[in-house]
Design a protein around this motif. Structure first.
Motif, PDB file in Angstrom:
ATOM      1  N   ALA A 137       2.076  25.908  41.730  1.00 30.50           N
ATOM      2  CA  ALA A 137       1.534  24.628  42.222  1.00 30.50           C
ATOM      3  C   ALA A 137       0.020  24.600  42.062  1.00 30.50           C
ATOM      4  O   ALA A 137      -0.728  25.048  42.927  1.00 30.50           O
ATOM      5  CB  ALA A 137       1.917  24.443  43.684  1.00 30.50           C
ATOM      6  N   PHE A 138      -0.434  24.096  40.918  1.00 31.94           N
ATOM      7  CA  PHE A 138      -1.871  24.033  40.645  1.00 31.94           C
ATOM      8  C   PHE A 138      -2.545  22.944  41.474  1.00 31.94           C
ATOM      9  O   PHE A 138      -1.898  21.979  41.912  1.00 31.94           O
ATOM     10  CB  PHE A 138      -2.104  23.719  39.158  1.00 31.94           C
ATOM     11  N   SER A 139      -3.841  23.092  41.657  1.00 32.15           N
ATOM     12  CA  SER A 139      -4.643  22.011  42.223  1.00 32.15           C
ATOM     13  C   SER A 139      -4.565  20.817  41.270  1.00 32.15           C
ATOM     14  O   SER A 139      -4.289  20.980  40.074  1.00 32.15           O
ATOM     15  CB  SER A 139      -6.100  22.462  42.345  1.00 32.15           C
ATOM     16  N   ASP A 140      -4.817  19.626  41.790  1.00 31.07           N
ATOM     17  CA  ASP A 140      -4.829  18.441  40.924  1.00 31.07           C
ATOM     18  C   ASP A 140      -5.826  18.623  39.794  1.00 31.07           C
ATOM     19  O   ASP A 140      -5.576  18.221  38.655  1.00 31.07           O
ATOM     20  CB  ASP A 140      -5.205  17.191  41.730  1.00 31.07           C
ATOM     21  N   ALA A 141      -6.970  19.233  40.132  1.00 31.23           N
ATOM     22  CA  ALA A 141      -8.035  19.385  39.130  1.00 31.23           C
ATOM     23  C   ALA A 141      -7.541  20.201  37.936  1.00 31.23           C
ATOM     24  O   ALA A 141      -7.729  19.811  36.778  1.00 31.23           O
ATOM     25  CB  ALA A 141      -9.241  20.059  39.763  1.00 31.23           C
ATOM     26  N   LEU A 142      -6.884  21.305  38.206  1.00 30.77           N
ATOM     27  CA  LEU A 142      -6.444  22.155  37.100  1.00 30.77           C
ATOM     28  C   LEU A 142      -5.204  21.556  36.421  1.00 30.77           C
ATOM     29  O   LEU A 142      -5.067  21.610  35.195  1.00 30.77           O
ATOM     30  CB  LEU A 142      -6.175  23.578  37.600  1.00 30.77           C
ATOM     31  N   ALA A 143      -4.328  20.957  37.229  1.00 25.65           N
ATOM     32  CA  ALA A 143      -3.114  20.370  36.645  1.00 25.65           C
ATOM     33  C   ALA A 143      -3.462  19.248  35.675  1.00 25.65           C
ATOM     34  O   ALA A 143      -2.770  19.043  34.674  1.00 25.65           O
ATOM     35  CB  ALA A 143      -2.206  19.849  37.746  1.00 25.65           C
ATOM     36  N   SER A 144      -4.542  18.535  35.943  1.00 26.38           N
ATOM     37  CA  SER A 144      -4.870  17.413  35.057  1.00 26.38           C
ATOM     38  C   SER A 144      -5.910  17.797  34.008  1.00 26.38           C
ATOM     39  O   SER A 144      -6.353  16.954  33.225  1.00 26.38           O
ATOM     40  CB  SER A 144      -5.345  16.207  35.872  1.00 26.38           C
ATOM     41  N   ALA A 145      -6.318  19.068  33.977  1.00 26.30           N
ATOM     42  CA  ALA A 145      -7.262  19.525  32.944  1.00 26.30           C
ATOM     43  C   ALA A 145      -6.578  19.423  31.583  1.00 26.30           C
ATOM     44  O   ALA A 145      -5.376  19.658  31.473  1.00 26.30           O
ATOM     45  CB  ALA A 145      -7.689  20.957  33.214  1.00 26.30           C
ATOM     46  N   ASP A 146      -7.340  19.073  30.584  1.00 27.96           N
ATOM     47  CA  ASP A 146      -6.756  18.814  29.269  1.00 27.96           C
ATOM     48  C   ASP A 146      -7.381  19.717  28.204  1.00 27.96           C
ATOM     49  O   ASP A 146      -8.136  19.261  27.359  1.00 27.96           O
ATOM     50  CB  ASP A 146      -6.962  17.328  28.930  1.00 27.96           C
ATOM     51  N   PHE A 147      -7.096  20.995  28.292  1.00 31.88           N
ATOM     52  CA  PHE A 147      -7.566  21.925  27.262  1.00 31.88           C
ATOM     53  C   PHE A 147      -6.668  23.150  27.249  1.00 31.88           C
ATOM     54  O   PHE A 147      -5.833  23.332  28.142  1.00 31.88           O
ATOM     55  CB  PHE A 147      -9.037  22.325  27.487  1.00 31.88           C
ATOM     56  N   PRO A 187     -16.334  29.152  37.591  1.00 29.79           N
ATOM     57  CA  PRO A 187     -15.197  28.223  37.447  1.00 29.79           C
ATOM     58  C   PRO A 187     -15.578  26.752  37.621  1.00 29.79           C
ATOM     59  O   PRO A 187     -15.040  25.892  36.933  1.00 29.79           O
ATOM     60  CB  PRO A 187     -14.242  28.671  38.562  1.00 29.79           C
ATOM     61  N   ASP A 188     -16.531  26.467  38.508  1.00 29.44           N
ATOM     62  CA  ASP A 188     -16.929  25.067  38.746  1.00 29.44           C
ATOM     63  C   ASP A 188     -17.449  24.389  37.487  1.00 29.44           C
ATOM     64  O   ASP A 188     -17.335  23.177  37.328  1.00 29.44           O
ATOM     65  CB  ASP A 188     -18.027  24.991  39.811  1.00 29.44           C
ATOM     66  N   ALA A 189     -18.047  25.181  36.598  1.00 24.85           N
ATOM     67  CA  ALA A 189     -18.630  24.597  35.388  1.00 24.85           C
ATOM     68  C   ALA A 189     -17.539  24.172  34.408  1.00 24.85           C
ATOM     69  O   ALA A 189     -17.783  23.368  33.504  1.00 24.85           O
ATOM     70  CB  ALA A 189     -19.570  25.602  34.719  1.00 24.85           C
ATOM     71  N   VAL A 190     -16.334  24.702  34.572  1.00 25.14           N
ATOM     72  CA  VAL A 190     -15.255  24.400  33.624  1.00 25.14           C
ATOM     73  C   VAL A 190     -14.264  23.396  34.221  1.00 25.14           C
ATOM     74  O   VAL A 190     -13.881  22.423  33.558  1.00 25.14           O
ATOM     75  CB  VAL A 190     -14.516  25.702  33.205  1.00 25.14           C
ATOM     76  N   VAL A 191     -13.855  23.628  35.466  1.00 25.02           N
ATOM     77  CA  VAL A 191     -12.890  22.727  36.116  1.00 25.02           C
ATOM     78  C   VAL A 191     -13.409  22.390  37.520  1.00 25.02           C
ATOM     79  O   VAL A 191     -13.228  23.151  38.457  1.00 25.02           O
ATOM     80  CB  VAL A 191     -11.493  23.379  36.245  1.00 25.02           C
ATOM     81  N   GLN A 192     -14.050  21.253  37.642  1.00 25.44           N
ATOM     82  CA  GLN A 192     -14.546  20.856  38.962  1.00 25.44           C
ATOM     83  C   GLN A 192     -13.399  20.544  39.899  1.00 25.44           C
ATOM     84  O   GLN A 192     -12.454  19.861  39.501  1.00 25.44           O
ATOM     85  CB  GLN A 192     -15.445  19.636  38.821  1.00 25.44           C
ATOM     86  N   GLY A 193     -13.461  21.088  41.108  1.00 27.60           N
ATOM     87  CA  GLY A 193     -12.417  20.818  42.090  1.00 27.60           C
ATOM     88  C   GLY A 193     -11.250  21.803  42.014  1.00 27.60           C
ATOM     89  O   GLY A 193     -10.238  21.608  42.678  1.00 27.60           O
ATOM     90  N   HIS A 194     -11.395  22.873  41.207  1.00 29.63           N
ATOM     91  CA  HIS A 194     -10.341  23.896  41.090  1.00 29.63           C
ATOM     92  C   HIS A 194     -10.125  24.588  42.436  1.00 29.63           C
ATOM     93  O   HIS A 194     -10.990  24.518  43.333  1.00 29.63           O
ATOM     94  CB  HIS A 194     -10.743  24.946  40.050  1.00 29.63           C
ATOM     95  N   GLY A 195      -9.010  25.311  42.539  1.00 23.88           N
ATOM     96  CA  GLY A 195      -8.697  25.998  43.793  1.00 23.88           C
ATOM     97  C   GLY A 195      -8.780  27.505  43.701  1.00 23.88           C
ATOM     98  O   GLY A 195      -8.160  28.199  44.503  1.00 23.88           O
TER      99      GLY A 195
END
Ligand code: HEC
Length: 117
Positions: free
Chosen positions: A62-72, A86-94
């Motif tokens: 169960a990923f955070s929304d931020a990582l689940a919606s990351a597109d790479f 990590p903040d520099a790559v996926v803001q809002g990650h868990g």
């Protein structure tokens, strides 16, 4: 070797020596939360085959929304940047609490444990 003895040696080995060995560096910085075994999700998702995997897509986690919606797709560059900050790559990650690793040599050693030699 007796387990107590192994633990004692691990505890007393200077951090620098651990950071020279890919597996020890991974254990030191990542294994509290991540396994490298296939499908073995812990606090964080399994990192088995992380290179070439689409971010936030590992089955059964169960990923955070931020990582689940990351597109790479994870490659050496994105992984390196992520474990640096990590903040520099996926803001809002868990991925927390995680301090980041400033030393590029330590990051490279960890990446080689993940297959990015
Ligand atoms: C404190 C626990 C913790 C530590 C330590 C930690 N992680 Fe994570 N990691 C997580 C969590 C939780 C997630 C899921 C974050 C989310 O859903 O936003 C994650 C996500 C990831 C992802 C994204 C995976 C994917 O499938 O998209 C990668 C890559 C990753 N971590 C690598 C590492 C590496 C390499 C280390 C060691 C340098 C590390 N992590 C250390 C908890 C941790």
């Amino acid at each position: 070797m007796r387990p107590q003895l192994t633990a004692l040696i691990l505890l007393t080995t200077p951090a620098l020596a651990q950071d020279d060995d890919p597996q020890l560096a991974f254990n030191n910085h990542c294994r509290t939360c991540h396994s490298q075994d296939e499908g073995d999700n812990r606090l964080g998702p399994s990192l088995h085959g992380i290179l070439g995997r689409e971010a936030g897509s590992h089955e059964g986690y169960a990923f955070s929304d931020a990582l689940a919606s990351a597109d790479f797709t994870w490659d050496k560059e994105t992984l390196d940047a992520f474990i640096e900050n990590p903040d520099a790559v996926v803001q809002g990650h868990g991925m927390k609490p995680y301090p980041g690793i400033a030393d590029p040599k330590v990051r490279a050693t960890i990446l080689s444990a993940l297959g990015a030699g």
